[in-house]
Scaffold this active site. Sequence first.
Site, PDB file in Angstrom:
ATOM      1  N   LYS A   1       9.515   5.785  -3.217  1.00 31.76           N
ATOM      2  CA  LYS A   1       9.830   5.261  -1.987  1.00 31.76           C
ATOM      3  C   LYS A   1       8.868   6.076  -1.043  1.00 31.76           C
ATOM      4  O   LYS A   1       8.774   7.340  -1.023  1.00 31.76           O
ATOM      5  CB  LYS A   1      11.152   5.506  -1.837  1.00 31.76           C
ATOM      6  CG  LYS A   1      11.521   4.927  -0.370  1.00 31.76           C
ATOM      7  CD  LYS A   1      13.062   5.110  -0.347  1.00 31.76           C
ATOM      8  CE  LYS A   1      13.556   4.815   1.403  1.00 31.76           C
ATOM      9  NZ  LYS A   1      13.073   6.114   2.278  1.00 31.76           N
TER      10      LYS A   1
ATOM     11  N   LYS B   1       6.595  12.401  -2.238  1.00 31.73           N
ATOM     12  CA  LYS B   1       5.366  12.259  -3.103  1.00 31.73           C
ATOM     13  C   LYS B   1       4.226  13.060  -2.954  1.00 31.73           C
ATOM     14  O   LYS B   1       3.950  13.674  -3.723  1.00 31.73           O
ATOM     15  CB  LYS B   1       5.102  10.808  -3.578  1.00 31.73           C
ATOM     16  CG  LYS B   1       5.993   9.856  -4.291  1.00 31.73           C
ATOM     17  CD  LYS B   1       5.318   8.451  -4.503  1.00 31.73           C
ATOM     18  CE  LYS B   1       4.850   7.855  -3.254  1.00 31.73           C
ATOM     19  NZ  LYS B   1       5.557   7.637  -1.989  1.00 31.73           N
TER      20      LYS B   1
ATOM     21  N   LYS C   1      -1.592   6.096   4.897  1.00 29.75           N
ATOM     22  CA  LYS C   1      -1.712   7.297   5.604  1.00 29.75           C
ATOM     23  C   LYS C   1      -2.530   8.306   5.248  1.00 29.75           C
ATOM     24  O   LYS C   1      -2.947   9.391   6.108  1.00 29.75           O
ATOM     25  CB  LYS C   1      -0.236   8.096   5.594  1.00 29.75           C
ATOM     26  CG  LYS C   1       1.050   7.038   6.172  1.00 29.75           C
ATOM     27  CD  LYS C   1       1.867   8.176   6.520  1.00 29.75           C
ATOM     28  CE  LYS C   1       2.359   9.250   5.376  1.00 29.75           C
ATOM     29  NZ  LYS C   1       3.058   8.880   4.221  1.00 29.75           N
TER      30      LYS C   1
ATOM     31  N   ASP D   1       6.147   1.614  -2.482  1.00 29.81           N
ATOM     32  CA  ASP D   1       6.795   0.368  -1.610  1.00 29.81           C
ATOM     33  C   ASP D   1       6.018  -0.677  -1.767  1.00 29.81           C
ATOM     34  O   ASP D   1       4.901  -0.658  -1.939  1.00 29.81           O
ATOM     35  CB  ASP D   1       6.967   0.801  -0.087  1.00 29.81           C
ATOM     36  CG  ASP D   1       7.990   1.814   0.260  1.00 29.81           C
ATOM     37  OD1 ASP D   1       8.944   1.925  -0.567  1.00 29.81           O
ATOM     38  OD2 ASP D   1       7.761   2.424   1.328  1.00 29.81           O
TER      39      ASP D   1
END
Length: 272
Positions: A9, A14, A40, A125
Amino acid sequence: MKQIALYGKGGIGKSTTSANLSAALGEAGLDVLQIGCDPKHDSTRMLMHGAWIPTVLDLVRERGEGEITTDEVVFTGYAGVRCVEAGGPEPGIGCAGRGIIATFQLLERLGALKGDVIVYDVLGDVVCGGFAMPMREGYAQEVYLVTSGELMALYAANNIAKAIARLSQRSRSSCSLAGVICNAKNTEGEEELVREFARRINSEMVAYIPRSRTVQLAEIHRQTVMEYAPESEQAAVYRSLAAQVTANTRSSIPTPLEMDELEDLALQFTPV
Ligand code: SF4
């Protein structure tokens, strides 16, 4: 060459886990390539001492694929880890995996998709629509699910397990589940819950990473924990994860849970 991918998620940690794992593998003398795939584009930032490296997708958008050289997309960070950021779509525009596929194709063409271990840090996601691409195309061979004991994190991990189960039936894809990593939020009963979740989906918890202030301190100093606090307990945890990943030969086809089974499991381990 091991091709591992960490899925989980958004916001589960991560990138921190991937960067510290890569750093630990690099310190152990392995040639490591880490590829971040996240809008990101901050997967490799701590390995690069806070620098934002250009993303493959941005360069491809600006100049087209033909003009790009290895030096413009592959940057060497801490412990010799080679760092690449795939990038992502403009906000509000889907990517459908274009970023990561363009990255794979470019690196292959440049002969840069090599090393002892390739670590993919993939946004798990379903928002960006292409998260299964590395599995589908056979790049993410050993998948590690990163989760905490929080229900939404387990829910995402379970969804990724569903994708692995589905894709493992295709001849082209060679992905399988290599293990579950608990990146703890330090909630009560969390370690047992994640261990049991892993068991129930036909896998194993390979590492328990406790929540630690050292991680935030390292981040403020724009370093991985491995570099900032090499003698810390947290660094030892990442070293042990690296050893597990190196030696791991486990690969299973997951048996994902139904939503109510998942909720029952969480309830069982969460004191009320
Ligand atoms: S599909 Fe992959 S490359 Fe595209 S934004 Fe999502 S994570 Fe990044």
